[in-house]
Motif scaffolding. Sequence first.
Motif, short mmCIF file in Angstrom:
data_model
loop_
_atom_site.label_atom_id
_atom_site.label_comp_id
_atom_site.label_asym_id
_atom_site.label_seq_id
_atom_site.Cartn_x
_atom_site.Cartn_y
_atom_site.Cartn_z
N UNK A 37 0.84 -1.20 0.00
CA UNK A 37 0.00 0.00 0.00
C UNK A 37 0.87 1.24 0.00
N UNK A 38 0.30 2.36 -0.39
CA UNK A 38 1.02 3.63 -0.37
C UNK A 38 1.34 4.01 1.07
N UNK A 39 2.49 4.63 1.32
CA UNK A 39 2.82 5.07 2.67
C UNK A 39 1.77 6.03 3.21
N UNK A 40 1.46 5.89 4.48
CA UNK A 40 0.50 6.76 5.15
C UNK A 40 1.27 7.64 6.13
N UNK A 41 1.23 8.95 5.92
CA UNK A 41 1.95 9.90 6.77
C UNK A 41 1.03 10.35 7.91
N UNK A 42 1.52 10.17 9.14
CA UNK A 42 0.69 10.48 10.30
C UNK A 42 1.51 11.23 11.34
N UNK A 43 0.81 11.76 12.33
CA UNK A 43 1.46 12.28 13.54
C UNK A 43 0.95 11.46 14.72
N UNK A 44 1.86 11.19 15.66
CA UNK A 44 1.53 10.38 16.83
C UNK A 44 1.86 11.17 18.09
N UNK A 45 1.12 10.96 19.17
CA UNK A 45 1.43 11.66 20.42
C UNK A 45 2.81 11.23 20.94
N UNK A 46 3.69 12.20 21.18
CA UNK A 46 5.07 11.90 21.52
C UNK A 46 5.23 11.09 22.80
N UNK A 47 4.54 11.48 23.86
CA UNK A 47 4.71 10.79 25.14
C UNK A 47 4.21 9.35 25.05
N UNK A 48 3.06 9.16 24.44
CA UNK A 48 2.50 7.82 24.31
C UNK A 48 3.40 6.92 23.47
N UNK A 49 3.97 7.48 22.41
CA UNK A 49 4.86 6.69 21.56
C UNK A 49 6.15 6.34 22.31
N UNK A 50 6.69 7.30 23.07
CA UNK A 50 7.91 7.04 23.83
C UNK A 50 7.70 5.91 24.83
N UNK A 51 6.57 5.92 25.54
CA UNK A 51 6.27 4.86 26.50
C UNK A 51 6.11 3.52 25.80
N UNK A 52 5.42 3.53 24.65
CA UNK A 52 5.19 2.29 23.92
C UNK A 52 6.50 1.66 23.45
N UNK A 53 7.43 2.50 22.99
CA UNK A 53 8.67 1.98 22.42
C UNK A 53 9.70 1.60 23.48
N UNK A 54 9.34 1.76 24.75
CA UNK A 54 10.19 1.20 25.80
C UNK A 54 10.10 -0.32 25.80
N UNK A 55 9.02 -0.84 25.19
CA UNK A 55 8.87 -2.28 25.02
C UNK A 55 9.56 -2.69 23.73
N UNK A 56 10.47 -3.64 23.81
CA UNK A 56 11.18 -4.08 22.62
C UNK A 56 10.20 -4.70 21.63
N UNK A 57 10.30 -4.31 20.36
CA UNK A 57 9.43 -4.83 19.30
C UNK A 57 7.95 -4.69 19.66
N UNK A 58 7.60 -3.49 20.13
CA UNK A 58 6.22 -3.24 20.54
C UNK A 58 5.25 -3.45 19.38
N UNK A 59 4.10 -4.04 19.68
CA UNK A 59 3.04 -4.21 18.70
C UNK A 59 2.05 -3.06 18.89
N UNK A 60 2.01 -2.16 17.93
CA UNK A 60 1.18 -0.95 18.05
C UNK A 60 -0.12 -1.10 17.30
N UNK A 61 -1.17 -0.64 17.93
CA UNK A 61 -2.47 -0.57 17.28
C UNK A 61 -2.74 0.91 17.00
N UNK A 62 -2.53 1.30 15.75
CA UNK A 62 -2.62 2.71 15.36
C UNK A 62 -4.04 3.02 14.89
N UNK A 63 -4.73 3.85 15.67
CA UNK A 63 -6.11 4.22 15.34
C UNK A 63 -6.10 5.50 14.52
N UNK A 64 -6.45 5.38 13.25
CA UNK A 64 -6.48 6.52 12.34
C UNK A 64 -7.89 6.65 11.79
N UNK A 65 -8.64 7.58 12.36
CA UNK A 65 -10.04 7.73 11.96
C UNK A 65 -10.80 6.46 12.31
#
Length: 225
Positions: A37-65
Motif C-alpha cells: 500500500x502507499x505510505x500513510x503519513x501520520x502524527x503520533x502523540x510523543x509521550x504515548x509513543x515514547x512509553x510504547x517503544x520502551x517495550x522491545x518490538x512493541x506491537x502498536x495498534x494505530x487508530x487513524x479515523x
Amino acid sequence: MAEIKIPAETRTEFGKGAARRIRRADQVPAVLYGHGSDPVHVTLPGHALMLALKNSNALLSIALGSTTHLAIPKQVQRDPLKGFIEHADLLIVKKGEKVTVDVPVHLEGEAAPGTLVVLENSSVSLEAEATAIPESLEVSVEGLEVGAQVLASDLTLPEGSTLVVDDDLLIVNVTAAPTAEEVEAELEEAEAEAGIERDESDDEAAEAAEGDDAEAPAEDADSES
C-alpha cells in the motif's frame, strides 16, 4: 505481546519546518507502510509513543479515523543529545503474518566464582508471528564454569519462532575473571596509549622519599672525604 493502542492523525504538512512545529506540539511525524500500500503519513502523540517503544518490538495498534492498523517499529530516529523521538517508520503487519525482528538477550543467574560472563551478542534475529514477538530471550548462566559457551542453537525460542542466524552463533562466553594485577596492567597500557600520565601515588612518593634518605649518608661521606 499485548497491543498498545495509539491514536494518530493524518499528516498533511511536510519538510523540516513542519516537522519542528509537530515536535513542538509534543507530536511525532511517522510513516505507516507495508503490504504494497502507499505510505500513510501520520502524527503520533510523543509521550504515548515514547512509553510504547520502551517495550522491545512493541506491537502498536494505530487508530487513524475509523481504521486501525497493526504495526511494529521498523526505524526510530532519536535526538542524539536529548533522546526524544524525531521520526518513526512503522511496518504494517497482520495477524498470523511472520516478520523478522531482533530480540534482545537477557542473562539470568550467577556463573561460578572467578568467572567473567561475556555477552557476545546482545540480540538475536528471529522470525516470529507479528502478534507473538517475544520481548526478550532469557539465558541462564547459573553455575557456568570457565570455558562454558551458549550458542544460538541453545536458546529456548517461543513457539512459532525460528532462528534467522547460524546455529553456532556465539551468544555467551564464560572466561576466567582477570586478576587485579591484570586489570591494573591493562589500565596502564590504555593510559599510555592515550598519552595520559598518572599522578604519583602516596605510596610511590613515600618509597621515593625512603630511597632518597637511604642515599643521603653515602653522598655526605663522599663529600667529607
